[in-house]
Design an enzyme around this catalytic site. Sequence first.
Site, short mmCIF file in Angstrom:
data_model
loop_
_atom_site.label_atom_id
_atom_site.label_comp_id
_atom_site.label_asym_id
_atom_site.label_seq_id
_atom_site.Cartn_x
_atom_site.Cartn_y
_atom_site.Cartn_z
N CYS A 154 4.39 -4.82 -1.91
CA CYS A 154 5.19 -3.66 -2.34
C CYS A 154 5.28 -2.61 -1.24
O CYS A 154 6.36 -2.14 -0.91
CB CYS A 154 4.61 -3.06 -3.61
SG CYS A 154 4.84 -4.17 -5.02
N HIS A 155 4.13 -2.24 -0.66
CA HIS A 155 4.14 -1.22 0.40
C HIS A 155 3.20 -1.58 1.54
O HIS A 155 2.83 -0.73 2.33
CB HIS A 155 3.80 0.16 -0.16
CG HIS A 155 4.57 0.50 -1.40
ND1 HIS A 155 4.07 0.27 -2.67
CD2 HIS A 155 5.82 0.98 -1.56
CE1 HIS A 155 4.99 0.62 -3.58
NE2 HIS A 155 6.05 1.05 -2.93
N GLY A 156 2.75 -2.82 1.58
CA GLY A 156 2.04 -3.32 2.75
C GLY A 156 0.54 -3.10 2.81
O GLY A 156 -0.04 -3.18 3.89
#
Length: 199
Positions: A154-156
């Site tokens: 999703c955001h790493g």
Amino acid sequence: MSEQEKMDPTRRNLLIATSVAGGAAGLGAAVPFVASMIPSQRARAAGAPVEVDISRIAPGELAVIEWRGKPVWVIRRTQEMLDSLKGADARLTDPASKSSEQPRYAQNEYRSEKPELMVMEGVCTHLGCSPQLKSSDAKAEMGADWSGGFYCPCHGSKFDYAGRVFRGAPAPTNLIVPPYTIVSESTLVIGEDKETKGA
Ligand code: FES
């Protein structure tokens, strides 16, 4: 009557899926291998503890168990996975899990009661996505210093095999370890331990 058949039906297990850490199969390709004991709807809604047969989880495998509507991972870590946890502290946000959530018996370098048996919620502490298992073979994708763990697409956010988050990730803390009890070599109860029983 087998040991499992004698169990309290409200605590029977739902062992949903497994994937092999060292192989090509990731979480997305998880293959259900047993769904033999399903707690009653009422017990599940109430968040009853879940009893799991861990005898079929081979070294390097990850099983996903539903508890309180969340995926809980049970991983039988290999020596290689345990070795990968050493020497990474400087790259971690909370290496000693001081700001993270886990029972007392899991606040150690392995974040588990028994080093080889890791139990944690498969829910990213950033915004709740489910991270993916990435073995040490995924260096091309994850970087040359990647020695295996979990990646949240999703955001790493990146986590090691103990669910400890790497610095610079948006996830603020390590993955949550729920209360659990290792009853025997083959039986684990998620959602209950001495402390929750005494509460
Ligand atoms: S939800 Fe995992 S990095 Fe944002």
